[in-house]
Design an enzyme around this catalytic site. Structure first.
Site, PDB file in Angstrom:
ATOM      1  N   ALA A  31       5.056   7.054   0.168  1.00 59.60           N
ATOM      2  CA  ALA A  31       4.370   8.288   0.560  1.00 59.60           C
ATOM      3  C   ALA A  31       5.346   9.463   0.509  1.00 59.60           C
ATOM      4  O   ALA A  31       5.014  10.546   0.018  1.00 59.60           O
ATOM      5  CB  ALA A  31       3.779   8.154   1.961  1.00 59.60           C
TER       6      ALA A  31
ATOM      7  N   GLY B 172       0.825  -1.211   0.000  1.00 59.27           N
ATOM      8  CA  GLY B 172       0.000   0.000   0.000  1.00 59.27           C
ATOM      9  C   GLY B 172       0.854   1.253   0.000  1.00 59.27           C
ATOM     10  O   GLY B 172       2.018   1.235  -0.391  1.00 59.27           O
ATOM     11  N   LEU B 173       0.275   2.336   0.453  1.00 60.57           N
ATOM     12  CA  LEU B 173       0.957   3.631   0.474  1.00 60.57           C
ATOM     13  C   LEU B 173       1.652   3.792   1.827  1.00 60.57           C
ATOM     14  O   LEU B 173       1.233   4.552   2.684  1.00 60.57           O
ATOM     15  CB  LEU B 173      -0.050   4.759   0.226  1.00 60.57           C
ATOM     16  CG  LEU B 173       0.498   6.166   0.031  1.00 60.57           C
ATOM     17  CD1 LEU B 173       1.491   6.217  -1.113  1.00 60.57           C
ATOM     18  CD2 LEU B 173      -0.629   7.142  -0.213  1.00 60.57           C
ATOM     19  N   HIS B 174       2.745   3.048   2.029  1.00 60.31           N
ATOM     20  CA  HIS B 174       3.486   3.108   3.286  1.00 60.31           C
ATOM     21  C   HIS B 174       4.516   4.235   3.234  1.00 60.31           C
ATOM     22  O   HIS B 174       4.526   5.028   2.297  1.00 60.31           O
ATOM     23  CB  HIS B 174       4.120   1.747   3.605  1.00 60.31           C
ATOM     24  CG  HIS B 174       5.082   1.257   2.568  1.00 60.31           C
ATOM     25  ND1 HIS B 174       6.418   1.529   2.621  1.00 60.31           N
ATOM     26  CD2 HIS B 174       4.883   0.535   1.440  1.00 60.31           C
ATOM     27  CE1 HIS B 174       7.019   0.983   1.572  1.00 60.31           C
ATOM     28  NE2 HIS B 174       6.098   0.371   0.833  1.00 60.31           N
ATOM     29  N   ALA B 175       5.372   4.332   4.218  1.00 60.05           N
ATOM     30  CA  ALA B 175       6.260   5.484   4.401  1.00 60.05           C
ATOM     31  C   ALA B 175       7.128   5.836   3.193  1.00 60.05           C
ATOM     32  O   ALA B 175       7.188   6.994   2.793  1.00 60.05           O
ATOM     33  CB  ALA B 175       7.148   5.267   5.635  1.00 60.05           C
TER      34      ALA B 175
END
Length: 85
Positions: free
Chosen positions: A19, A13-16
């Site tokens: 992002a 997903g849109l992790h650190a």
């Protein structure tokens, strides 16, 4: 105003990391860039807002662009999303 949609394919997903890269890519443009998921939207140039979305695999991101270079921003962000998410 320009808008693009993208379904997250990355298992994480849109992790650190992505992002942070998304924020850097959005910051390269003069126009306002907003990213939203499930009805919530935030400034794509702010890392804490993007992280707060907690976007997971299979969720659809909606990015809107409003300003002088919105066409170029939409094109580069679409390429970014395909390459990183």
């Amino acid at each position: 105003m320009k808008e693009i949609k993208y379904v997250i394919t990355d298992a994480m997903g849109l992790h650190a990391r992505p992002a942070g890269l998304l924020v850097k890519e959005a910051a390269r443009h003069a126009c306002a860039v907003t990213v939203g998921v499930n009805g919530a939207s935030v400034d794509a140039k702010r890392i804490l807002g993007v992280m707060k979305l907690a976007a997971k695999q299979g969720m659809e991101l909606t990015l809107t662009f409003d300003g002088p270079d919105e066409d170029a921003a939409a094109a580069s962000m679409a390429e970014f999303l395909k390459a990183n998410l």
